[in-house]
Enzyme design. Structure first.
Site, PDB file in Angstrom:
ATOM      1  CG  ASP A   8      -1.364   1.307   1.346  1.00 22.50           C
ATOM      2  OD1 ASP A   8      -2.941   0.872   0.330  1.00 22.50           O
ATOM      3  OD2 ASP A   8      -1.630   2.199   2.074  1.00 22.50           O
ATOM      4  CD  GLU A  10      -1.669   6.362   3.100  1.00 25.46           C
ATOM      5  OE1 GLU A  10      -2.254   6.778   1.841  1.00 25.46           O
ATOM      6  OE2 GLU A  10      -2.368   4.800   3.436  1.00 25.46           O
ATOM      7  CG  HIS A 142      -6.702   6.340   4.975  1.00 26.03           C
ATOM      8  ND1 HIS A 142      -6.878   6.757   3.777  1.00 26.03           N
ATOM      9  CD2 HIS A 142      -7.803   6.892   6.141  1.00 26.03           C
ATOM     10  CE1 HIS A 142      -8.279   6.335   3.605  1.00 26.03           C
ATOM     11  NE2 HIS A 142      -8.883   6.844   4.081  1.00 26.03           N
ATOM     12  CG  ASP A 147      -4.182   1.288   5.120  1.00 24.44           C
ATOM     13  OD1 ASP A 147      -5.154   1.245   6.386  1.00 24.44           O
ATOM     14  OD2 ASP A 147      -4.880   2.155   4.195  1.00 24.44           O
TER      15      ASP A 147
END
Length: 932
Positions: A8, A10, A142, A147
């Site tokens: 994942d 961000e 998040h 995540d």
């Protein structure tokens, strides 16, 4: 044993081309355990937007000493190696990573794709919601590594589920997805290999799992169509009312039954209206129990006279409540031989024939593959074929459903019986409707029946309209028209050419079955249609370009806005510079469109003759061609009226979206009261309108005027609930008015503080999606750190799906607009706070609102204010749904105290505990009131 890597990222935004990574997390694992983890913050070389910091907790200071992506890319690539890469909406993450030159050749698995197929009725498909549904204990935060861990756990649950599917269905998924780059395909290929030991089993052999999926058991076979008695036998009003008295059937059937005088009073009025052919309007406050107040007399009257009573609702929620709960309870409580059915529009039902056709011709792309697989898994557990019971997200999935639905004008009962032996969901629903005493429909179908000359619903003389305050807007929507450049582009793409689309299918279906001379003639017609369609495509673009230039000229000098630009097309508009060019280009477009329609009509007749001669394989293409012809012809007629042949009773306008990219032409009826009066009030023996909100400031006058209800009796019933002890109405006196500086910040602070004080359980109501979105960005991050989830309308899920997620999430705030002001029923402690961000006045510049306001001498007091009060009362009514409910309504719009009209809003509410004070006191008082 296979090793996987879940990852994942961000980022600073959603565009891989323009935004940058700020954090990466990856988890290496097999089916039994986590093998390793890898994570790093990443310096993006730019400022992080505030809403990203709010969402993730990552700020500029945290990233100053972090490495650049180019310095750690090789580490991540070495960590992943050749393992399959798993992510949620993984193409988003890979878009950023592959731009940096890594992970371009790994097998890709998307848990979103996989969950969509394996959980077809899931309320939501975001990572946090999936984790909750699948029992994953880790929260989605998040933050990248956390995540990635949730993604890993979600994948393992989904992998287990995939192993339980029927092997022949898995084989079909593998076969159908073979030509596609489908990000769920690996899971089904691997499942097939493990379970059958033959990776290639899907090739060749049987083309599909047995068809049909649907049960052919037909309850309606036991019940012939209703034959109404010649003489109406009225109800005994006393006997009917006794059903609701203590000691009566309801008190024996329902635990903790409470007799409500208001409910009995309404029941008597409805019984009288049905028995003696009267019209009635009933405002029944929350808690009256209006559903049973009209269902009991309707059921008794219909069975006693072997007649049909139609009940129309605005929302699917109420429709489902009536048919799945209230009517079965009524039938059991009274021991009544009552037949009830629900009928929805054809587009709400799956068509087995069209489903089979898609399976046989293979999905055209990944979206189609996902929807087809989702539908087939859904049918393993659900035989209803009802669109409302499957979660189709986004425009692509909903568009694909239209090609699977029973919305097929050429499909009649004979076709259904021929192909499915009557197992088609729509056919079964239609037959059940013909035999039903109580038929539940929605307003849209009720009005479609009027528009179709009463050929949609079985004949009826008795009508009960619940949620009746929506009848005007439902009628308006049913008779409205919207057309953009892309609508015709899509239709022309659907038509295709000699090697694609409908025209290509015509040739492929007839190539081997016609004599060469006949095929040659057909080929000429198809080629001619394709040539005309090509010209029309170009002319359509020219027309909308000219229209866009005209619109741009009208918009000159106007400030940019987050809202769509709208302008009415009036007689004066048609005299403005540039309109002549619009008329000229439409004339050329229309001439070519008319030419194409004549060509398609000729082609349709030709195919129908071939079908009559025994070419059965043409049935689907004939049906699809007929549907396309009808849609094109309707569009031509509507745009002709808008451009050069306007109707005095219709409002026309053009609209450009906020980005200035999409322009549409729109039309809607100026007023609908005359239509409702002509086709309902004047035609039906008895019509009952009911709602919790039919009056404004104690009068039915406004509703009578807009619905043409001149001769209906009226009744107002207050709520039996004790609002003074159950409801705190809080009015902050120091918040800036909406649109004044500081309002948004004050609103965000109040929502965050109040949600923390009450543990979520909040519904915040907005008057626009733009305002909702702005608030969501401001509060989501801070509340996520308190483990309070923010659910927002417009996030892809249907309102009903969002509602179920809210109920299932212990700590949540739901942000809603439009549909959430009403029809939302959340009794108990799941909902303790309703926040009304702004008084719900209609936007005066909206073309339809502006046109209707011109019909009044004092538009504000006679039109805008009554409409706003009705919506306000609906919003307030979301809070207290049962006798034991308790909660707070906060109105964060100072105008309710500072404007002269404000008192009319407050006086429209039941008597509550009212407090005014500083905004900062709201959180503390709310927490105390709800007992936190």
């Amino acid at each position: 044993m296979t090793t996987f890597v879940a990852l994942d990222i961000e980022s600073t935004g959603l565009e891989a081309e323009h935004d940058a990574i700020i954090e990466i997390g990856a988890v290496k694992f097999n089916e039994r355990r986590i093998e390793d983890e890898w994570t790093s913050l990443v310096n993006p070389g730019r400022h992080i937007p505030e809403f990203i910091t709010a969402l993730t907790g990552i700020d500029d200071a945290m990233l100053r000493q972090a490495p650049r992506f180019r310095d750690i890319a090789h580490e991540l690539e070495a960590f992943v190696g050749e393992a399959p890469v798993i992510g949620h909406n993984v193409r988003f993450d890979l878009g950023f990573l592959q731009k940096g030159g890594i992970l371009r050749y790994n097998e890709v698995i998307d848990t979103y794709e996989l969950a969509s197929v394996l959980l077809p009725a899931a309320p939501r498909y975001n990572l946090g919601s999936l984790g909750q549904q699948l029992g994953v204990l880790l929260p989605a935060t998040h933050r990248a590594l956390e995540d990635a861990k949730v993604t890993q756990a979600v994948f393992l649950r989904l992998w287990e589920m995939a192993q339980t599917l029927p092997l022949d269905l898995v084989a079909e998924f593998v076969r159908l997805s073979e030509p596609l780059d489908w990000n769920a395909g690996w899971v089904f290929r691997e499942s097939l290999r493990i379970r059958s030991g033959k990776r290639e089993q899907a090739k060749g052999g049987e083309r599909s799992v047995a068809f049909p999926f649907f049960s052919v058991e037909r309850e309606y076979d036991r019940h012939p169509p209703l034959q109404e008695a010649e003489t109406v036998l009225p109800l005994d009003e006393e006997e009917t009312a006794a059903i609701l008295e203590y000691g009566g059937p309801f008190s024996r059937y329902f635990e903790a039954y409470e007799q409500r005088p208001e409910q009995v009073e309404m029941l008597r009025a409805v019984a009288d209206a049905l028995s003696h052919g009267k019209h009635l309007m009933v405002e029944a406050g929350t808690g009256v129990g209006k559903s049973f107040a009209y269902l009991v007399p309707a059921a008794l009257f219909a069975t006693q006279n072997n007649t049909r009573v139609v009940v129309s609702t605005n929302t699917l929620n109420l429709q489902d409540q009536l048919i799945k709960k209230d009517i079965p309870d009524l039938r059991a409580a009274l021991g009544l031989d009552l037949r009830a059915a629900v009928l929805k529009g054809r587009a709400n039902y799956l068509c087995p024939r069209r489903l089979q056709y898609m399976r046989q011709r293979f999905p055209a792309n990944e979206d189609e593959m996902r929807v087809l697989a989702k539908v087939l898994v859904w049918l393993l557990e659900n035989q209803s074929g009802d669109r409302n019971e499957i979660n189709l997200t986004g425009p692509a999935e909903r568009e694909i459903w239209t090609r699977l639905s029973a919305e097929d004008d050429a499909c009649g009962g004979e076709t259904c019986l021929k192909y499915t032996d009557g197992a088609c969901p729509f056919y079964k629903a239609r037959q059940a409707a013909v035999a039903a005493h109580i038929l539940v429909v929605n307003h849209a179908l009720l009005l479609a029946d009027i528009a179709a000359g009463s050929h949609v619903l079985p004949a009826y003389n008795y009508l009960i309209v619940d949620e009746a305050h929506h009848l005007e807007s439902a009628t308006t929507n049913a008779l409205s028209f919207r057309f953009s450049e892309y609508d015709l582009v899509r239709m022309l793409k659907e038509l295709g050419g000699t090697t694609s689309g409908l025209l290509g299918r015509i040739l492929s279906e007839t190539n081997d079955s016609l004599r060469p001379s006949d095929f040659g003639l057909l080929q000429q017609k198809v080629t001619r249609a394709a040539d005309i369609a090509f010209r029309l495509d170009n002319l359509n673009r020219e027309f909308f370009q000219t229209l866009g230039e005209f619109a741009a000229y009208q918009r000159e000098g106007q400030p940019s806005s987050n809202y769509a630009w709208q302008a009415r097309i009036l007689p004066a508009t048609r005299t403005l510079p540039g309109w002549d060019d619009v008329e000229l280009t439409w004339g050329q477009t229309d001439e070519t469109l008319d030419h194409l329609l004549k060509n398609l009509s000729d082609l349709h007749q030709n195919l129908a003759s071939l079908y009559a001669d025994g070419h059965d394989n043409l049935e689907d293409v004939i049906s699809d061609l007929g549907n396309l012809y009808r849609r094109m012809a309707e569009a031509e007629a509507q745009v002709n009226a808008l451009i050069s042949k306007p109707n005095a009773g219709t409002v026309y306008w053009m609209e450009v979206n906020p980005r200035g990219e999409r322009l549409s032409l729109n039309a809607a009826p100026l007023q609908v009261g005359d239509l409702i009066q002509k086709h309902l009030w004047n035609e039906k023996t008895s019509m009952v309108l009911t709602s919790a909100t039919l009056t404004t400031h104690g009068s039915f006058d406004y509703m009578r005027r807009i619905l043409g209800a001149e001769d209906a009796d009226e009744m107002t019933l207050g709520s039996p609930f004790d609002y003074e002890n159950s409801t705190l109405l809080y009015l902050p006196n120091d918040i800036p008015e909406p649109n004044q500086p500081g309002y948004q910040q004050a609103l965000d602070r109040a929502l965050i503080a109040t949600a923390k004080a009450t543990g979520g359980r909040m519904l915040a109501l907005f008057t626009s999606y733009a305002a909702l979105k702005k608030t969501s960005q401001g509060i989501s991050g801070p509340l996520a750190r308190e483990e309070i989830y923010v659910l927002e309308q417009g996030d892809g899920a249907s309102p009903n799906t969002l509602l179920e997620s809210f109920k299932a999430t212990e700590r949540a705030v739901l942000l809603g607009t439009r549909s959430f002001w009403e029809g939302v029923d959340i009794p108990g402690s799941d909902l303790s706070i309703v926040v009304i961000a702004k008084l719900p006045f209609d936007v005066p510049s909206d073309p339809l609102i502006a046109a209707r306001s011109e019909m009044y001498e004092n538009a504000f007091n006679e039109y805008y204010l009554p409409e706003a009060i009705l919506k306000f009362r609906q919003g307030f009514g979301r809070l207290i749904r049962s006798q034991s409910d308790r909660g707070v309504v906060a109105v964060l719009d100072k105008r309710v105290m500072t404007k002269q009209y404000g008192r009319l809003f407050l006086e429209s509410l039941p008597r509550c505990t009212l407090k005014q004070g500083p905004l900062s006191n709201l959180a503390r008082l709310a927490g105390q009131w709800v007992g936190r």
